[in-house]
Write a protein that holds these residues in place. Structure first.
Motif, PDB file in Angstrom:
ATOM      1  N   LEU B 294      87.441  69.030  34.865  1.00  0.00           N
ATOM      2  CA  LEU B 294      87.137  70.275  34.196  1.00  0.00           C
ATOM      3  C   LEU B 294      87.913  71.238  34.624  1.00  0.00           C
ATOM      4  CD1 LEU B 294      84.544  72.150  33.248  1.00  0.00           C
ATOM      5  CD2 LEU B 294      83.752  72.293  35.820  1.00  0.00           C
ATOM      6  N   HIS B 295      88.381  71.968  33.581  1.00  0.00           N
ATOM      7  CA  HIS B 295      89.376  73.041  33.881  1.00  0.00           C
ATOM      8  C   HIS B 295      89.196  74.230  33.235  1.00  0.00           C
ATOM      9  CE1 HIS B 295      91.777  72.457  30.246  1.00  0.00           C
ATOM     10  NE2 HIS B 295      91.723  70.941  30.439  1.00  0.00           N
ATOM     11  N   ASN B 296      89.689  75.234  33.641  1.00  0.00           N
ATOM     12  CA  ASN B 296      89.215  76.738  33.015  1.00  0.00           C
ATOM     13  C   ASN B 296      90.047  76.491  31.847  1.00  0.00           C
ATOM     14  OD1 ASN B 296      92.185  77.000  33.776  1.00  0.00           O
ATOM     15  ND2 ASN B 296      91.702  78.530  35.126  1.00  0.00           N
ATOM     16  N   LYS B 297      90.140  77.588  31.016  1.00  0.00           N
ATOM     17  CA  LYS B 297      90.661  77.765  29.729  1.00  0.00           C
ATOM     18  C   LYS B 297      92.299  77.641  29.800  1.00  0.00           C
ATOM     19  CE  LYS B 297      90.865  80.688  25.390  1.00  0.00           C
ATOM     20  NZ  LYS B 297      90.503  81.822  24.674  1.00  0.00           N
ATOM     21  N   ALA B 298      92.916  78.551  30.774  1.00  0.00           N
ATOM     22  CA  ALA B 298      94.081  78.414  31.001  1.00  0.00           C
ATOM     23  C   ALA B 298      94.697  77.197  31.481  1.00  0.00           C
ATOM     24  CB  ALA B 298      94.650  79.621  31.838  1.00  0.00           C
ATOM     25  N   GLY B 299      93.946  76.232  31.907  1.00  0.00           N
ATOM     26  CA  GLY B 299      94.243  75.161  32.475  1.00  0.00           C
ATOM     27  C   GLY B 299      95.165  75.140  33.977  1.00  0.00           C
ATOM     28  N   LEU B 301      93.307  75.881  36.647  1.00  0.00           N
ATOM     29  CA  LEU B 301      92.277  75.732  37.956  1.00  0.00           C
ATOM     30  C   LEU B 301      91.142  74.709  37.431  1.00  0.00           C
ATOM     31  CD1 LEU B 301      91.941  77.018  40.683  1.00  0.00           C
ATOM     32  CD2 LEU B 301      90.317  78.479  39.520  1.00  0.00           C
ATOM     33  N   GLY B 302      91.154  73.756  38.292  1.00  0.00           N
ATOM     34  CA  GLY B 302      89.942  72.772  37.993  1.00  0.00           C
ATOM     35  C   GLY B 302      89.480  71.984  38.921  1.00  0.00           C
ATOM     36  N   VAL B 303      88.616  71.008  38.609  1.00  0.00           N
ATOM     37  CA  VAL B 303      88.162  70.173  39.531  1.00  0.00           C
ATOM     38  C   VAL B 303      88.297  68.616  39.055  1.00  0.00           C
ATOM     39  CG1 VAL B 303      86.715  71.508  40.821  1.00  0.00           C
ATOM     40  CG2 VAL B 303      85.763  70.477  38.603  1.00  0.00           C
ATOM     41  N   SER B 367      87.940  66.656  43.934  1.00  0.00           N
ATOM     42  CA  SER B 367      89.331  67.272  44.082  1.00  0.00           C
ATOM     43  C   SER B 367      89.269  68.713  43.647  1.00  0.00           C
ATOM     44  CB  SER B 367      90.469  66.524  43.590  1.00  0.00           C
ATOM     45  OG  SER B 367      90.474  65.134  44.493  1.00  0.00           O
ATOM     46  N   LEU B 368      89.619  69.656  44.522  1.00  0.00           N
ATOM     47  CA  LEU B 368      89.877  70.851  43.796  1.00  0.00           C
ATOM     48  C   LEU B 368      91.488  70.938  43.193  1.00  0.00           C
ATOM     49  CD1 LEU B 368      89.237  73.951  43.250  1.00  0.00           C
ATOM     50  CD2 LEU B 368      90.489  74.528  45.428  1.00  0.00           C
ATOM     51  N   ALA B 373      99.997  72.635  37.778  1.00  0.00           N
ATOM     52  CA  ALA B 373     100.561  70.981  37.880  1.00  0.00           C
ATOM     53  C   ALA B 373      99.375  70.286  38.372  1.00  0.00           C
ATOM     54  CB  ALA B 373     101.668  71.500  39.145  1.00  0.00           C
ATOM     55  N   ALA B 374      98.657  70.547  39.518  1.00  0.00           N
ATOM     56  CA  ALA B 374      97.493  69.812  39.420  1.00  0.00           C
ATOM     57  C   ALA B 374      96.516  69.437  38.645  1.00  0.00           C
ATOM     58  CB  ALA B 374      96.632  70.522  40.873  1.00  0.00           C
ATOM     59  N   VAL B 375      96.238  70.352  37.688  1.00  0.00           N
ATOM     60  CA  VAL B 375      95.391  70.310  36.577  1.00  0.00           C
ATOM     61  C   VAL B 375      96.192  69.261  35.560  1.00  0.00           C
ATOM     62  CG1 VAL B 375      94.453  71.352  34.420  1.00  0.00           C
ATOM     63  CG2 VAL B 375      94.231  72.350  36.403  1.00  0.00           C
ATOM     64  N   ASP B 376      97.365  69.559  35.105  1.00  0.00           N
ATOM     65  CA  ASP B 376      98.301  68.457  34.247  1.00  0.00           C
ATOM     66  C   ASP B 376      98.303  67.107  34.820  1.00  0.00           C
ATOM     67  OD1 ASP B 376      98.482  70.636  32.643  1.00  0.00           O
ATOM     68  OD2 ASP B 376     100.690  71.025  33.038  1.00  0.00           O
TER      69      ASP B 376
END
Lengths: 404, 404, 404
Positions: B294-299, B301-303, B367-368, B373-376
């Motif tokens: 799950l990530h925010n619109k901008a990509g 931040l996510g989990v 995982s947060l 980079a982490a989202v990608d």
């Protein structure tokens, strides 16, 4: 418990004039209830009679872990039960007791009660208070509404309060205010909080409730409230009387029809009487305030229950004049609603709605009428509010209970 | 609480090489929960940031007596609730909070909840966690199965844990493991125990659950598990996205059909939206591991929620994008089963059986994803698991809920 | 806990001759349960073997806050659970254990049990005692009677006791008496109290229950009682036998018909056996006393359960010879009634009435039969009570359960 001396604005109108006050946290998220007492002597207050507030915890049986706050204002002794919706267990002045003798002798911890038991009558396993809060999602007899079993008189009386605080004004008359918050919250269902307040003054024979219901949610919600205020001897006796400014009275059900002519007088404890209930629409004064009175046969001792009809427009008179052991008791019950199941009250327009973030205040005051003069004065007030207006005595119940 | 220094075998493969470790009993039959804390400094451990584990008890209201274990690993703060099935109340890194704002503000002691209330929806009176364990006799919507009302999502979340222990490895990375056991036992009915385990490492933005369900009984039994993992802002927002390697997706019910084309994106808080749910059958890698994001619109931040599909073969995406006050939340829910009543899931082969003395392990890692980079990287993993395989978008629900 | 030395009249017949005794309050409204012990040495009593009584509290899981009283009379160790209706959890002499292994391992605080759950079978989530009190408003299988769901075996076992006291006679044989009161009270419904009493003597292999049910109300009320007394190995085994002076025996239901010829012998743990139940009307001696015996195949070890048939006229033999894990157990159950739902028992005249202020006494004694001589002696007593009178073996159940 460290006394915090705080400057507290006494009123919004005089925000500039501050007074000292004592504030104590008796129970909070990080503060367990524990034996504790504060006295007027400790505070250095000189009143005609010393007053005190005491916190204690009950043990054993179904009352394990129940907190009680005893307020002795010097004249009147009150016991409030944070663990049971800040209900008022009893009040007394000398040997005159406001309250009644329920078969339920324990002050029952809600953790031992299944409200859904006994077909939704589980509430009866804990009912024994002078004032039992009913609501706030619903009140009334058990029954299915919107596909859900509504248990008798809602959950408030079996909701333990959090953040219980005591406030004592530091200037005469040194008003004593006990506050506790009830949360009625369920995901998708309800997000109510009720800031309860009980106020009395040293030496007084009066106490008042001042509750504020808040809908914290984003949607308007139906709500109901009823203050189940229960009295027995020495007020209740054969020939005792009830008085109120009455716009309309009607029998709750067919059983109550028979005694309708005598709805304002009481029987002695009567075997197999069970109960009759009368639905009352009271008149009020220009501010919406009204007064109801219960007094003994001689008119020499009584109690009055005053309330504001803007939020508590109706009133149930519950006459449970069965035997002493079964429960010889009458309920004076101001409410948003009568005691029918919620589904019956919508057509009566007695299921109000509270908007998002909206507040509703419920104010009820209880006075001991210690002699004939006090009773007469209260009856005069009733009469003044009635002001000669007509009373409709409706012969048939407002609800046809034979229809689902 | 005396720190016991024990020699503990770190792995079965290296039973000969022992390492020191710290083990603490936080709660047990003969040990009441009490305020307590251990810190990395006290242990003489030097990590980049100090860590600590704290045990505390809540008071007042319906949260009276609830134990909370706070784990601060130096980077991530986690709160676990032994009294509520070792549920993870919340986790946060700085001001980024994993979890959500339920109307239920108290951490409710199960002793005040009637799961059978509200037609089997009593569970909603306590639901507010980041991770709520559902199961293990059953999960799903309330309804009668085999002549018994199954209450919403089973009893695990309202089962207090016994024997809660803390284990801290004495060598880097000093893994912190909190264990608690849940017993689901009823004569003639069920004899399950669930050894729950939460693991995190100092400085990490990850925590993992590793639960072992054991059927202690002599008969094979049906069981179900679902990890109700709930997130809101800052991940959830208009345009936020969900990603997973998907073999099949279908609307839970007719209502969810309408939004099926957009099932992977989220709305802003939407009045009267209530919820839509999508049933997902995920693809996994060769070991059965899969990952959902799950990530925010901008990509930015996510989990991610990873789990093993050998025991958790399906996944529910719960999109409760109603208003903030009503609960703006999405659930990423790996399970043995979807959220239908158990009786609907047998024909779907989603009511597995656990043999006598058999164990089932459920592993979920959270995982947060702290930056783009982490989202990608997580999305890349999703893509690698999908590995170009087809996604079946089923237009109709798997279950016809109009049929009993 | 301060030992109070009181002069106590030993019997009404010798009110003039007083004896010293020790009395302790273990739990009361103003006295929380806390760890405590008294020993014969502390009292300066010299018995063959020292005895002691210990109060402790359990923590963790669903047993949080449960009080246990352990009585070690020097020969027999007994555990009584004030929080669960003063039930006898277990008793043992050396490595011979009276009691059984339920899948329910915790001693469950009633605050975590919904008796109305599982269609009225919630009771099964806590059932694991040697002696479980059933009653006193009703006993029997769940079902609707008079429009109310009666949950399995009533509320007594899940009613915490208040005012728990310990009494030790100050002269030989230094009888040890543990008392606790149960209140079954609900406004309009019931006003029962049960003064429970457990008595044993130092060095004895016997304990007795002596319970007094009082109807505090003003109306006669139906009541039922059943003492669910449960045994397993080493008494229960393949070829173990049950003996009693039997006037009539009948199968509880169709399932029990098949094994009727062997109703007095037991099977080994048997997969899928579940249970059979036999309804027994016992003969008694002139005083109403009767005796039932369970012994192992060799007749070298047994237990006897004696009771008075004036208040406990019938008896259920519950043969749950399923696997060890499922619960290999037999119940010897003296009662006012069998285990049918109350509505089935009225036509059998097994729903007695207790008048206002009336008392009913229930006396049951449990003896370990430690060798062949003891078993033979008990069997001889059974035979003497039977006294050659006929046994009716009724082939069909007393109740046609296919009819509502």
């Amino acid at each position: 418990m460290t006394p915090l001396k705080l400057f507290v604005a006494l009123s919004a109108l005089s925000a500039a004039s501050h007074a000292m006050a004592w504030d104590y946290v008796l129970l909070d998220t990080d503060k367990a209830a524990q034996n504790w007492q504060i006295t007027s002597q400790q505070l250095g207050i000189k009143t005609d009679k010393p007053f005190s507030v005491t916190l204690r915890t009950l043990h054993g049986g179904r009352q394990e872990g129940v907190s009680i706050v005893d307020i002795d204002n010097g004249t009147m002794k009150l016991s409030v039960v944070p663990t049971r919706g800040m209900n008022v267990l009893q009040a007394s002045v000398g040997n005159v007791r406001m309250g009644w003798d329920s078969p339920v002798k324990e002050v029952v911890n809600p953790s031992f009660i299944e409200l859904n038991g006994r077909g939704g009558l589980g509430w009866l396993e804990g009912f024994n208070e002078l004032v039992t809060r009913c609501g706030y999602e619903w009140v009334g007899h058990p029954g299915v509404d919107n596909g859900e079993l509504l248990t008798l008189h809602g959950r408030a009386a079996n909701t333990p309060a959090n953040k219980v605080t005591l406030h004592i004004d530091e200037k005469p008359p040194y008003a004593i205010t006990l506050r506790g918050e009830l949360k009625e919250q369920a995901f998708k269902k309800v997000d109510f909080s009720v800031a309860t307040e009980l106020v009395t003054e040293p030496g007084s024979v009066v106490f008042a409730l001042n509750d504020t219901l808040t809908n914290n949610g984003d949607y308007p919600k139906e709500y109901q409230a009823l203050y189940h205020s229960n009295f027995s001897t020495p007020f209740l006796e054969q020939g005792a009387r009830f008085a109120a400014p009455v716009k309309q009275v009607s029998p709750f059900n067919d059983k109550a029809k028979g005694d309708l002519p005598d709805w304002q007088t009481y029987r002695a404890p009567t075997k197999d009487y069970d109960e009759t209930v009368y639905n009352v629409v009271p008149y009020a004064d220009a501010k919406g305030d009204t007064l109801t009175v219960l007094h003994n046969k001689a008119g020499s001792l009584g109690v009055s229950v005053g309330f504001n009809t803007q939020t508590l427009p109706v009133f149930s008179l519950w006459k449970n004049t069965d035997t002493q052991g079964q429960g010889y008791v009458t309920g004076l019950e101001p409410g948003t609603s009568f005691s029918y199941n919620r589904r019956y009250q919508r057509p009566l327009n007695l299921v109000p709605t509270i908007g998002p973030k909206e507040h509703k205040q419920f104010r009820i005051s209880y006075s001991l009428l210690t002699d004939k003069a006090a009773v007469d004065k209260a009856l005069k007030q009733v009469s003044e509010i009635q002001d000669g207006r007509e009373t409709e005595v409706r012969q048939t119940p407002l609800v046809d209970l034979t229809k689902g």
